[in-house]
Write an enzyme that holds these catalytic residues in place. Structure first.
Site, PDB file in Angstrom:
ATOM      1  N   ASP A   2       0.822  -1.203   0.000  1.00 50.56           N
ATOM      2  CA  ASP A   2       0.000   0.000   0.000  1.00 50.56           C
ATOM      3  C   ASP A   2       0.861   1.260   0.000  1.00 50.56           C
ATOM      4  O   ASP A   2       1.972   1.266   0.541  1.00 50.56           O
ATOM      5  CB  ASP A   2      -0.888  -0.022   1.258  1.00 50.56           C
ATOM      6  CG  ASP A   2      -2.137   0.812   1.068  1.00 50.56           C
ATOM      7  OD1 ASP A   2      -2.361   1.303  -0.041  1.00 50.56           O
ATOM      8  OD2 ASP A   2      -2.884   0.977   2.047  1.00 50.56           O
ATOM      9  N   ASN A  50     -10.266  -3.877  -5.932  1.00 54.59           N
ATOM     10  CA  ASN A  50      -9.555  -2.908  -6.768  1.00 54.59           C
ATOM     11  C   ASN A  50     -10.218  -2.683  -8.134  1.00 54.59           C
ATOM     12  O   ASN A  50      -9.913  -1.708  -8.828  1.00 54.59           O
ATOM     13  CB  ASN A  50      -8.088  -3.322  -6.997  1.00 54.59           C
ATOM     14  CG  ASN A  50      -7.184  -3.071  -5.807  1.00 54.59           C
ATOM     15  OD1 ASN A  50      -6.167  -3.743  -5.637  1.00 54.59           O
ATOM     16  ND2 ASN A  50      -7.524  -2.094  -4.966  1.00 54.59           N
TER      17      ASN A  50
HETATM   18  C1  FPP Z   1      -1.760   0.007  -3.391  1.00 50.27           C
HETATM   19  O1  FPP Z   1      -1.355   1.355  -3.428  1.00 50.27           O
HETATM   20  C2  FPP Z   1      -1.171  -0.719  -4.500  1.00 50.27           C
HETATM   21  C3  FPP Z   1      -1.890  -1.370  -5.441  1.00 50.27           C
HETATM   22  C4  FPP Z   1      -3.359  -1.425  -5.468  1.00 50.27           C
HETATM   23  C5  FPP Z   1      -1.219  -2.047  -6.552  1.00 50.27           C
HETATM   24  C6  FPP Z   1       0.053  -2.761  -6.224  1.00 50.27           C
HETATM   25  C7  FPP Z   1       0.632  -3.159  -7.502  1.00 50.27           C
HETATM   26  C8  FPP Z   1       1.911  -3.034  -7.887  1.00 50.27           C
HETATM   27  C9  FPP Z   1       3.013  -2.576  -7.027  1.00 50.27           C
HETATM   28  C10 FPP Z   1       2.258  -3.369  -9.303  1.00 50.27           C
HETATM   29  C11 FPP Z   1       1.881  -4.718  -9.822  1.00 50.27           C
HETATM   30  C12 FPP Z   1       2.335  -5.846  -8.999  1.00 50.27           C
HETATM   31  C13 FPP Z   1       3.237  -6.812  -9.288  1.00 50.27           C
HETATM   32  C14 FPP Z   1       3.422  -7.902  -8.322  1.00 50.27           C
HETATM   33  C15 FPP Z   1       4.071  -6.833 -10.483  1.00 50.27           C
HETATM   34  P1  FPP Z   1      -2.475   2.484  -3.565  1.00 50.27           P
HETATM   35  O2  FPP Z   1      -2.643   2.786  -5.006  1.00 50.27           O
HETATM   36  O3  FPP Z   1      -3.714   2.032  -2.876  1.00 50.27           O
HETATM   37  O4  FPP Z   1      -1.813   3.660  -2.797  1.00 50.27           O
HETATM   38  P2  FPP Z   1      -2.555   4.784  -1.961  1.00 50.27           P
HETATM   39  O5  FPP Z   1      -3.319   4.092  -0.871  1.00 50.27           O
HETATM   40  O6  FPP Z   1      -1.432   5.615  -1.432  1.00 50.27           O
HETATM   41  O7  FPP Z   1      -3.437   5.525  -2.917  1.00 50.27           O
END
Ligand code: FPP
Length: 223
Positions: A2, A50
């Site tokens: 996150d 998501n």
């Molecule tokens: C949460 O941060 C992150 C995600 C929903 C996506 C995670 C995905 C990756 C790092 C890339 C793909 C994965 C792999 C394994 C190749 P957020 O967007 O919720 O952050 P925020 O809460 O600060 O808005």
């Protein structure tokens, strides 16, 4: 994993920049966990919930996933890492499904760390899928419900054959489980850090593991 969005926002960058930087943390953490001899690592890459994000962010995340798999295939092979997925991957775009099956087939015989990518994953949905398959098995006479215990139930989960996690790391300070491995984390140690995922690298991983090593695990028993 996150905090990608907040990482980008704090730099005046688009959210995608946070996800792209987050991939660098994925590379580092995967390789370092394998080097440390960790047996199983599960990354929560895309939750069932998501899908409610804007379509362009979803498409970009799926693209990043496919690019990651293509780019890292050799690195996974070199590090003896075997790849699998948790979640219903049939809803992912074709390109992501193809890349996933290519890399999981290529790494299926490897004996080192198991890397699970949780994709279109939700703990409740996983438990529900297990319950449906159990009911179907019972209906077809293949499963005697008197033999159904926790051990048998867990063989219907995506984590079939893998141990429950010892440690759950949540970045960006959120005190929530967010539908992650709800069955499997019954006795998992939880570590929450304020560090945002794109800043979570080797040093932060070592800190989490060191803190875990100082914990006493009682599994409901006395010391
Ligand atoms: C949460 O941060 C992150 C995600 C929903 C996506 C995670 C995905 C990756 C790092 C890339 C793909 C994965 C792999 C394994 C190749 P957020 O967007 O919720 O952050 P925020 O809460 O600060 O808005």
């Amino acid at each position: 994993m996150d905090g990608n969005g907040r990482w980008a926002k704090s730099r005046g960058l688009p959210r995608l920049a946070g996800h792209t930087e987050g991939i660098e943390s994925v590379r580092t953490v995967v390789t370092e966990c394998a080097r440390l001899g960790i047996g199983h690592l599960t990354l929560y890459a895309f939750s069932y919930e998501n899908w409610a994000r804007p379509a362009d962010e979803i498409a970009a995340l799926m693209q990043l996933l496919t690019e990651y798999l293509r780019a890292e295939k050799q690195e996974l092979l070199d590090n003896n890492i075997t790849l699998g997925a948790f979640g219903d991957i049939s809803r992912l775009p074709e390109h992501a499904q193809t890349a996933l099956s290519e890399v999981s087939e290529a790494t299926s015989e490897l004996t080192g760390m198991r890397l699970n990518l949780a994709l279109n994953y939700g703990g409740r949905q996983e438990i529900l899928r297990a319950a449906v398959r159990i009911a179907q098995g019972h209906g077809q006479g293949a499963l005697d419900l008197s033999t159904l215990d926790e051990k048998v139930f867990s063989t219907y989960l995506d984590s079939f054959g893998q141990p429950d996690p010892d440690l759950l790391i949540r970045t960006s300070g959120e005190m929530r489980l967010s539908n992650f491995l709800l069955w499997q984390i019954a006795y998992t140690e939880i570590y929450v850090t304020d560090v945002l995922w794109p800043d979570f690298r080797e040093e932060q991983l070592h800190e989490a593991i060191a803190e875990y090593q100082g914990r006493t695990r009682r599994f409901g028993r006395l010391d």
